[in-house]
Design a protein around this motif. Structure first.
Motif, PDB file in Angstrom:
ATOM      1  N   VAL A 185       0.826  -1.226   0.060  1.00 23.18           N
ATOM      2  CA  VAL A 185      -0.131  -0.046  -0.046  1.00 23.18           C
ATOM      3  C   VAL A 185       0.745   1.219  -0.077  1.00 23.18           C
ATOM      4  O   VAL A 185       1.880   1.172   0.825  1.00 23.18           O
ATOM      5  N   ASP A 186       0.581   2.227  -1.017  1.00 24.96           N
ATOM      6  CA  ASP A 186       1.375   3.523  -0.960  1.00 24.96           C
ATOM      7  C   ASP A 186       0.345   4.697  -0.412  1.00 24.96           C
ATOM      8  O   ASP A 186      -0.823   4.675  -0.777  1.00 24.96           O
ATOM      9  N   VAL A 187       0.911   5.370   0.512  1.00 26.91           N
ATOM     10  CA  VAL A 187       0.236   6.683   0.761  1.00 26.91           C
ATOM     11  C   VAL A 187       0.959   8.066   0.537  1.00 26.91           C
ATOM     12  O   VAL A 187       1.984   8.163   0.894  1.00 26.91           O
ATOM     13  N   ASP A 188       0.250   8.839  -0.175  1.00 22.89           N
ATOM     14  CA  ASP A 188       0.984   9.989  -0.691  1.00 22.89           C
ATOM     15  C   ASP A 188       0.744  11.147   0.405  1.00 22.89           C
ATOM     16  O   ASP A 188      -0.402  10.838   1.269  1.00 22.89           O
ATOM     17  N   GLY A 189       1.237  12.136   0.119  1.00 24.16           N
ATOM     18  CA  GLY A 189       0.797  13.462   1.096  1.00 24.16           C
ATOM     19  C   GLY A 189       1.418  13.411   2.517  1.00 24.16           C
ATOM     20  O   GLY A 189       1.001  13.702   3.673  1.00 24.16           O
ATOM     21  N   ILE A 190       2.584  12.724   2.778  1.00 22.73           N
ATOM     22  CA  ILE A 190       3.159  12.230   3.922  1.00 22.73           C
ATOM     23  C   ILE A 190       4.164  13.355   4.290  1.00 22.73           C
ATOM     24  O   ILE A 190       5.105  13.826   3.349  1.00 22.73           O
ATOM     25  N   ILE A 191       4.252  13.645   5.665  1.00 24.15           N
ATOM     26  CA  ILE A 191       5.093  14.703   5.979  1.00 24.15           C
ATOM     27  C   ILE A 191       6.444  13.991   6.179  1.00 24.15           C
ATOM     28  O   ILE A 191       6.554  12.881   6.834  1.00 24.15           O
ATOM     29  N   TYR A 192       7.786  14.573   5.531  1.00 24.64           N
ATOM     30  CA  TYR A 192       8.915  13.819   5.702  1.00 24.64           C
ATOM     31  C   TYR A 192      10.028  14.405   6.666  1.00 24.64           C
ATOM     32  O   TYR A 192      10.926  13.896   7.021  1.00 24.64           O
ATOM     33  N   SER A 193       9.570  15.824   7.165  1.00 23.63           N
ATOM     34  CA  SER A 193      10.565  16.336   8.069  1.00 23.63           C
ATOM     35  C   SER A 193       9.769  17.515   9.103  1.00 23.63           C
ATOM     36  O   SER A 193       8.690  17.961   8.616  1.00 23.63           O
ATOM     37  N   VAL A 194       9.977  17.254  10.254  1.00 25.93           N
ATOM     38  CA  VAL A 194       9.411  18.137  11.290  1.00 25.93           C
ATOM     39  C   VAL A 194      10.540  18.870  11.976  1.00 25.93           C
ATOM     40  O   VAL A 194      11.728  18.712  12.068  1.00 25.93           O
ATOM     41  N   LYS A 195       9.913  20.149  12.718  1.00 26.01           N
ATOM     42  CA  LYS A 195      10.757  20.910  13.534  1.00 26.01           C
ATOM     43  C   LYS A 195      11.034  20.073  14.926  1.00 26.01           C
ATOM     44  O   LYS A 195      10.035  19.464  15.442  1.00 26.01           O
ATOM     45  N   ALA A 196      12.446  20.109  15.021  1.00 25.12           N
ATOM     46  CA  ALA A 196      12.699  19.298  16.470  1.00 25.12           C
ATOM     47  C   ALA A 196      12.015  19.915  17.655  1.00 25.12           C
ATOM     48  O   ALA A 196      11.727  19.418  18.535  1.00 25.12           O
ATOM     49  N   PHE A 197      11.923  21.165  17.562  1.00 24.68           N
ATOM     50  CA  PHE A 197      11.652  21.990  18.618  1.00 24.68           C
ATOM     51  C   PHE A 197      10.123  21.774  18.932  1.00 24.68           C
ATOM     52  O   PHE A 197       9.781  21.681  20.293  1.00 24.68           O
TER      53      PHE A 197
END
Length: 296
Positions: free
Chosen positions: A179-191
């Motif tokens: 299964v493939d899911v698009d629209g996935i966040i690949y980076s977040v702010k560490a803070f």
């Protein structure tokens, strides 16, 4: 006489207490003299999760920015001497899986980035990210003093777990499913754990049957969803043929889910007109602390 002996004992006890206090004061004073520009900071960590990381990392950014002071602590917290300053503090963990911490010169710019993986479909795919925790503390003032500054911090899970289930009665003669899911966040702010970029990636979940079960299931962990979210599936039948479904848009379904997660029924259609339903279970944020394998 007995009362004189008691008086002597009391005097010895009092002198001992005074001596210990003087020694402790002397040690503290000596510590401060050896660190004339330092102060002492203690950070207590409070977890909502039942399973917590054993080692935590602390990034101390002073008011001038630049390279942080990096120190390690335990799941209970951190304590130690620091140069007297006002700090923005990022708290992260070392045992994260499928992701890495990037120092970018300020508490606002440090990110946690999902690792890219390559499938036969091409680049732009990320792997499952697991056991990523963090939080931030703003403007913690550490003065030159022997008196510790004590603060409390509450690390959060930065990931959500998604379980896909294909029930045996939904589709016959299936031997493999991805299964493939698009629209996935690949980076977040560490803070803060917020999305660090509006760019998105695709995560792939390879499903399998557990021993003794007829249904296919798989679990992946992601930072979250933004933009347009579509699901496609590669279904391999027992005869060896693999068919890719048409994209199914679940953007509105995901947006309607509460913070505690929920279930989404994903309708998937084949190019020839056949269709089936895939069950998608989105776990609450706090569920990320339970650990476990990426693929169940």
């Amino acid at each position: 006489p007995i009362y004189k002996m008691k008086n002597k004992v009391n005097i010895y006890i009092i002198l001992s207490i005074v001596l210990i206090a003087m020694l402790m004061f002397g040690c503290t004073r000596r510590d401060l003299e050896m660190r004339p520009d330092n102060g002492y900071l203690k950070i207590n960590l409070h977890w909502k999760q039942s399973s917590v990381p054993g080692v935590t990392t602390y990034y101390f950014y002073n008011s001038r920015g630049g390279e942080p002071i990096v120190a390690e602590g335990t799941s209970s917290g951190f304590e130690g001497w620091l140069p007297a300053e006002t700090y923005h503090v990022i708290i992260s963990n070392k045992e994260m899986s499928g992701a890495s911490y990037q120092v970018n010169g300020s508490h606002e710019n440090d990110i946690i980035l999902a690792g890219e993986v390559f499938h036969r479909a091409g680049p732009g795919y990320i792997g499952s990210v697991e056991r990523v925790f963090g939080t931030g503390l703003e403007e913690i003032e550490v003065p030159r003093s022997e008196i510790p500054v004590v603060v409390d911090a509450y690390p959060q899970s930065y990931t959500r777990y998604i379980t896909f289930i294909l029930q045996s009665d939904a589709l016959n003669n299936v031997s493999a499913l991805s299964v493939d899911v698009d629209g996935i966040i690949y980076s977040v702010k560490a803070f803060s754990g917020e999305a660090a970029s509006m760019g998105t990636a695709v995560v792939r979940a390879e499903a399998s049957r557990k021993d003794g079960e007829k249904d296919f299931s798989t679990t992946v962990s992601v930072f979250g969803f933004i933009d347009k979210n579509e699901v496609t599936a590669d279904v391999t039948f027992s005869g060896g043929e693999t068919v890719t479904t048409l994209p199914s848009d679940i953007t509105d379904d995901l947006a309607a889910l509460p913070e505690e997660g929920g279930m989404v029924i994903v309708p998937l259609k084949f190019p020839d007109g056949g269709e089936f339903n895939l069950t998608m279970v989105v776990r609450p944020w706090s569920w990320g602390g339970s650990g476990g394998a990426v693929i169940e």
